[in-house]
Motif scaffolding. Sequence first.
Motif, PDB file in Angstrom:
ATOM      1  N   GLU A  67       0.850  -1.192   0.000  1.00 49.24           N
ATOM      2  CA  GLU A  67       0.000   0.000   0.000  1.00 49.24           C
ATOM      3  C   GLU A  67       0.881   1.236   0.000  1.00 49.24           C
ATOM      4  O   GLU A  67       1.847   1.328   0.776  1.00 49.24           O
ATOM      5  N   VAL A  68       0.536   2.171  -0.864  1.00 48.26           N
ATOM      6  CA  VAL A  68       1.207   3.473  -0.895  1.00 48.26           C
ATOM      7  C   VAL A  68       0.275   4.446  -0.190  1.00 48.26           C
ATOM      8  O   VAL A  68      -0.875   4.630  -0.611  1.00 48.26           O
ATOM      9  N   ARG A  69       0.757   5.048   0.882  1.00 52.29           N
ATOM     10  CA  ARG A  69      -0.112   5.860   1.724  1.00 52.29           C
ATOM     11  C   ARG A  69       0.487   7.244   1.951  1.00 52.29           C
ATOM     12  O   ARG A  69       1.682   7.471   1.768  1.00 52.29           O
ATOM     13  N   THR A  70      -0.374   8.139   2.407  1.00 53.86           N
ATOM     14  CA  THR A  70       0.063   9.442   2.908  1.00 53.86           C
ATOM     15  C   THR A  70      -0.862   9.806   4.054  1.00 53.86           C
ATOM     16  O   THR A  70      -1.669   8.985   4.504  1.00 53.86           O
ATOM     17  N   SER A  71      -0.732  11.020   4.554  1.00 51.37           N
ATOM     18  CA  SER A  71      -1.531  11.443   5.704  1.00 51.37           C
ATOM     19  C   SER A  71      -2.678  12.340   5.280  1.00 51.37           C
ATOM     20  O   SER A  71      -2.692  12.882   4.168  1.00 51.37           O
ATOM     21  N   ASP A  72      -3.619  12.511   6.217  1.00 57.98           N
ATOM     22  CA  ASP A  72      -4.803  13.309   5.900  1.00 57.98           C
ATOM     23  C   ASP A  72      -4.469  14.781   5.699  1.00 57.98           C
ATOM     24  O   ASP A  72      -5.226  15.509   5.082  1.00 57.98           O
TER      25      ASP A  72
ATOM     26  N   TYR B 172       5.242  13.799   2.742  1.00 57.55           N
ATOM     27  CA  TYR B 172       5.824  12.472   2.943  1.00 57.55           C
ATOM     28  C   TYR B 172       4.834  11.412   2.470  1.00 57.55           C
ATOM     29  O   TYR B 172       3.637  11.502   2.719  1.00 57.55           O
ATOM     30  N   VAL B 173       5.384  10.412   1.790  1.00 58.73           N
ATOM     31  CA  VAL B 173       4.600   9.282   1.309  1.00 58.73           C
ATOM     32  C   VAL B 173       5.213   8.013   1.911  1.00 58.73           C
ATOM     33  O   VAL B 173       6.435   7.892   2.043  1.00 58.73           O
ATOM     34  N   PHE B 174       4.337   7.072   2.287  1.00 64.53           N
ATOM     35  CA  PHE B 174       4.740   5.843   2.959  1.00 64.53           C
ATOM     36  C   PHE B 174       4.564   4.672   1.976  1.00 64.53           C
ATOM     37  O   PHE B 174       3.445   4.417   1.512  1.00 64.53           O
ATOM     38  N   PHE B 175       5.647   4.000   1.695  1.00 62.27           N
ATOM     39  CA  PHE B 175       5.597   2.829   0.840  1.00 62.27           C
ATOM     40  C   PHE B 175       5.594   1.619   1.775  1.00 62.27           C
ATOM     41  O   PHE B 175       6.624   1.266   2.364  1.00 62.27           O
ATOM     42  N   CYS B 176       4.420   0.992   1.925  1.00 61.87           N
ATOM     43  CA  CYS B 176       4.155   0.022   2.985  1.00 61.87           C
ATOM     44  C   CYS B 176       4.135  -1.404   2.446  1.00 61.87           C
ATOM     45  O   CYS B 176       3.379  -1.706   1.514  1.00 61.87           O
ATOM     46  N   LEU B 177       4.937  -2.263   3.060  1.00 66.52           N
ATOM     47  CA  LEU B 177       4.905  -3.689   2.782  1.00 66.52           C
ATOM     48  C   LEU B 177       4.132  -4.342   3.921  1.00 66.52           C
ATOM     49  O   LEU B 177       4.566  -4.309   5.083  1.00 66.52           O
ATOM     50  N   LEU B 178       2.993  -4.927   3.603  1.00 70.10           N
ATOM     51  CA  LEU B 178       2.139  -5.460   4.657  1.00 70.10           C
ATOM     52  C   LEU B 178       2.635  -6.819   5.139  1.00 70.10           C
ATOM     53  O   LEU B 178       3.286  -7.569   4.419  1.00 70.10           O
ATOM     54  N   GLN B 179       2.313  -7.107   6.374  1.00 71.72           N
ATOM     55  CA  GLN B 179       2.786  -8.296   7.076  1.00 71.72           C
ATOM     56  C   GLN B 179       2.621  -9.562   6.222  1.00 71.72           C
ATOM     57  O   GLN B 179       1.565  -9.820   5.651  1.00 71.72           O
ATOM     58  N   ASN B 180       3.690 -10.354   6.181  1.00 68.93           N
ATOM     59  CA  ASN B 180       3.652 -11.624   5.449  1.00 68.93           C
ATOM     60  C   ASN B 180       4.782 -12.501   5.982  1.00 68.93           C
ATOM     61  O   ASN B 180       5.967 -12.174   5.823  1.00 68.93           O
ATOM     62  N   GLU B 181       4.439 -13.603   6.601  1.00 65.84           N
ATOM     63  CA  GLU B 181       5.426 -14.460   7.272  1.00 65.84           C
ATOM     64  C   GLU B 181       6.389 -15.133   6.305  1.00 65.84           C
ATOM     65  O   GLU B 181       7.433 -15.667   6.723  1.00 65.84           O
ATOM     66  N   HIS B 182       6.088 -15.134   5.025  1.00 63.95           N
ATOM     67  CA  HIS B 182       6.946 -15.792   4.044  1.00 63.95           C
ATOM     68  C   HIS B 182       7.959 -14.832   3.415  1.00 63.95           C
ATOM     69  O   HIS B 182       8.720 -15.248   2.535  1.00 63.95           O
ATOM     70  N   ILE B 183       7.960 -13.578   3.852  1.00 68.24           N
ATOM     71  CA  ILE B 183       8.797 -12.570   3.206  1.00 68.24           C
ATOM     72  C   ILE B 183       9.701 -11.907   4.251  1.00 68.24           C
ATOM     73  O   ILE B 183       9.287 -11.668   5.393  1.00 68.24           O
ATOM     74  N   ALA B 184      10.932 -11.632   3.822  1.00 70.09           N
ATOM     75  CA  ALA B 184      11.851 -10.815   4.622  1.00 70.09           C
ATOM     76  C   ALA B 184      12.365  -9.699   3.721  1.00 70.09           C
ATOM     77  O   ALA B 184      12.573  -9.908   2.511  1.00 70.09           O
TER      78      ALA B 184
END
Length: 761
Positions: free
Chosen positions: A512-517, A556-568
Amino acid sequence: MFVKSDATTRGRSLQNQRVTSDLVIIGGGLSGTCCAITAARAGLQVVLIQDRPVLGGNASSEVRLWVLGATSHMNNNNRWSREGGVIDELLVENLYRNPEGNPHIFDTIILDAVVNEPNITLLLNTALIDIEKDAPDRIRGVRAFCSQNSTMYTVWAPLFCDASGDGILSFLAGAAFRMGAEARSEFDEKFAPSKEYGELLGHSLYFYSKDTGKPVHFIPPSYALKDITQIPRYQQFKSNEYGCNLWWIEYGGRLDTVHDTEKIKWELWRIVYGIWDYIKNSGQFPEAETLTLEWVGMLPGKRESRRFEGPYMLCQQDIVEQREYKDVVGFGGWSIDLHPADGIFSERPGCNQWHARGVYQIPYRCLYSKDIQNLFFAGRSISASHVAFGSTRVMATCAHSAQAVGMAAALCRREGLLPAQIGEEARIQHLQRELLRRGQYLPGLALHDPSDLVAQGTICASSSLVLAEIEKGGPVEPLTRSRAQMLPVTSGTLPTVSFLLDVSHATTLQVEVRTSDRPSNYTPDVVLEKHAIELAEGKKQRVAIPCSTHIDTNRYVFFCLLQNEHIAVHTSLQRFTGLLALEQRDVQSPPEDIGIEAFEFWCPSRRPHGQNLAITIEPPLTNFQARLIANGNDRPTVEANAWVAALEDPQPCLSVRWETQQRIAQVDLVFDTDSDHAMESVLKTHAERAIPFCVKHYRLRDQQGKILEERDHNYQTRNTIVFDTPISTDQLSLEVLASHGNVPAAVFAMRCYEQPWVVSM
């Protein structure tokens, strides 16, 4: 000296010393201290009256609470929010001298800062006992007694500041005040009770233990608590916890926290010695056999008592809605942190902490009395509702606003005004400019200084960072929590960011690519794009996140990698001013209809952890240019706001050129001491004595290459250089020879003035 005095039936009088000053401050906690230093540096003669043997109040070795404010242990979304000005100077100094968090060393740092100001007269062990008025709404002077030298002081001044915590000066002067919680209807605060009540936050008293390496027996005093089960959470005690980690040893919320303090102290002693008896003698803590009780507080740390009324009272909506005010002179960012009145004896959790999405402003109208013409408020007794007080009461927030009082007092004396007159629009802008000059961060305001010669020159640099890659080389971190890289992005189409991943099993990566309100916030609550990327098993896979979103302002923009137990995810050892990596920690989920918002917390880890993610950026980020040193922002806001040199630049240099010769008497430099780092003053230890981003060694040269100033061991945020004789030049160059870490050179600001306005630091 030999003295022989015959008996007298007339009695004797105390020695009386009379003092005249510009500003009298009652209370030498951090608020009074920072107010005094600010006013003294602005030229005022200040008398600082403190009823204890040391300065610092709850931060002193007598109480030992760590100093905190908007950074909130780095556990909220208030990025780069450490308070500026004098309080920043003290905390950075403490980091350098005292990274172990020794409370006695912090005492010396605060005392050093005060005694090194020649305009401050410090009266320790001196308690205010009476005041004198020359009009019903005006204080003329105060009387204070020092028990150590048996001297009565009579101090006159045109201006007074009450930083005493309990508000003893304001109380004696007759200023309107409140204790307890207002009803919900008064300020329309949804978190307030339906009816007003007198319950308060209680006092706390701490203890320290140490390991002697041999068995230690403990015989409790007769007054120790006998039945530990009276404390509902007694099973939460641990043998290795001490100091303000035990903040929830709290009592007194149902008593008069002013007049019942001695009663509260005795109950807290009873509790503390009962806890230690339980740890040592219950048999539940075999690891405590060699522990001894090293220190117990002699007086409790107070949280709440009187709050005084100014022309405006801050309320819950100011905090949650982040309302903006033309007369902003301070800010806060601690949670709305209210505690059960029964304290440690309550069945309820020790606190209810509800955060806003970002920091909030504190207006000047909260800092002076609506009733007494020449009276300022500083510290926890400022004009705020009980709910808002739950946030404004913490020490760094209190100290930051107190600095505004010190500068307002200086303007009052300079212009022959009273506190309320400073609040007029033109004058409040003057006050704000003076605060910003001195490093006091005011959210939403940049320094526009017509006296700054740098803004009138041509700014250039030997290089500027073009950030196309953050190289791999750091730890490989499993995505057991969602992680994000914060990037300062300029208006336009977002760049394509690529991550380096190890994949243990074929899986789908959610990005998810996010930013703030709002651009100035750092709560990533607005989703700009979502991507689901199929990944095969394999190591060191470069995964690109192509973006198509167009943004219309720098942010500022947040480049988010969401939780995934198979990925590091691969990280980097490279660090840069204005860049942070975060992890998703928690979710704020308040009850319905209390006026608090729900959102996620994305927070950085403290160094030496918290590495940036190893990424590539296309097109590269180029917003680290030299011109940013003149934009009036001395920390990251909607962008990094710093000149950052290229990694490969062997001799980073920043220059300002003018078409004609300039007369320069003072140069101000602002470096990066990482205002995101919560510099807790005691108990917590820190991984470093100096912030790695901070410029350590630099030279300042004129157009002929002459060295005007060289400092080879700087660690402070701000350096002010005042020349004995003003120089004349058409160029100034700042050569950065070393930083404290392996990071590229960075400078937030360089400012030059024809006339000095501050003493050299």
